[in-house]
Motif scaffolding. Sequence first.
Motif, PDB file in Angstrom:
ATOM      1  N   ASP A   8       0.827  -1.212   0.000  1.00  0.00           N
ATOM      2  CA  ASP A   8       0.000   0.000   0.000  1.00  0.00           C
ATOM      3  C   ASP A   8       0.859   1.260   0.000  1.00  0.00           C
ATOM      4  N   HIS A  10       1.003   3.276  -2.730  1.00  0.00           N
ATOM      5  CA  HIS A  10       0.109   4.272  -3.333  1.00  0.00           C
ATOM      6  C   HIS A  10       0.838   5.498  -3.881  1.00  0.00           C
ATOM      7  N   ASP A  36      -0.726  -2.716  -4.289  1.00  0.00           N
ATOM      8  CA  ASP A  36      -1.158  -1.309  -4.276  1.00  0.00           C
ATOM      9  C   ASP A  36       0.073  -0.396  -4.320  1.00  0.00           C
ATOM     10  N   HIS A  63      -5.798  -1.666  -6.575  1.00  0.00           N
ATOM     11  CA  HIS A  63      -5.476  -0.492  -7.395  1.00  0.00           C
ATOM     12  C   HIS A  63      -4.605  -0.883  -8.588  1.00  0.00           C
ATOM     13  N   HIS A 115      -2.562  -9.503  -1.115  1.00  0.00           N
ATOM     14  CA  HIS A 115      -2.945  -8.120  -0.797  1.00  0.00           C
ATOM     15  C   HIS A 115      -4.069  -8.075   0.236  1.00  0.00           C
ATOM     16  N   HIS A 149      -4.049  -3.950   2.497  1.00  0.00           N
ATOM     17  CA  HIS A 149      -5.390  -3.578   2.028  1.00  0.00           C
ATOM     18  C   HIS A 149      -6.156  -2.629   2.956  1.00  0.00           C
ATOM     19  N   HIS A 151      -4.872  -0.853   5.376  1.00  0.00           N
ATOM     20  CA  HIS A 151      -3.961   0.232   5.786  1.00  0.00           C
ATOM     21  C   HIS A 151      -3.891   0.386   7.304  1.00  0.00           C
TER      22      HIS A 151
HETATM   23 ZN    ZN Z   1      -4.329   0.178  -0.579  1.00  0.00          ZN
END
Ligand code: ZN
Length: 240
Positions: A8, A10, A36, A63, A115, A149, A151
């Motif tokens: 994650d 991002h 992600d 994502h 994930h 996932h 967070h």
């Molecule tokens: Zn995420």
Amino acid sequence: MKYAIFGDIHSNLEALEAVFEDVEEQEVDRLFCLGDLVGYGANPIEVLERVRERAEVIVAGNHDHAMAGILPLSHFNEFAREAAEWTVSEINQEHIRFLGRLPLIEEIDDLSVVHATFVSPYEFNYIMNDQQAAENFEELDTSLGFVGHSHVPMNFLERDDIRYSAAQKVELEDGLRLIVNTGSVGQPRDEDPRASYVIYDDEKGVIENRRVEYDIEMAAQKIKDAGLPAKLGERLFKGK
Ligand code: ZN
């Protein structure tokens, strides 16, 4: 051997670089990424390339698969969708193919990485309570499972029953199985804005959640400058 498990990100390059520095200082041997890589932040290309350079294993996040058209953007909220459309316009065809080919789940030695869930990795559900953890332990083929996932870093311990733990450090014992959520590198949501990831030391038998400060100011400014929703930068300061 020391493993760093992180996900994650991002598209938050500042957070990723701070985590990689910490990984270096901790003398980690192997890096596994929970997906992600992109979405929300302003540096998708740099994050993609740096993760590819460093991580031995990378699994797909929702994502990542959305960028490749495998998942429809319709299941995203407004901000996530806007960021996804922007990301697709920034990255190139090779990046998109790479994201689309990422596997959903991998097993390495005594650990598994996915994930979202081991039950149905392609559905991107959450493991947030004992019941969901129990279903996931049934599908988990190894003693250790790592997920992202939500967070939000957390641990589920399985011995005779299932126990939730928010402890930063968990010591491994014979017969103990674990599902560990590593939290998020680039958009933490547990009200601690520091980047979150996990180190698993198989010699010491310890799993440790690590929090790393990074230049949030810079990451948020870049989000603004890119014309992405300002809220995506603001939330980084709050960690939620
Ligand atoms: Zn995420």
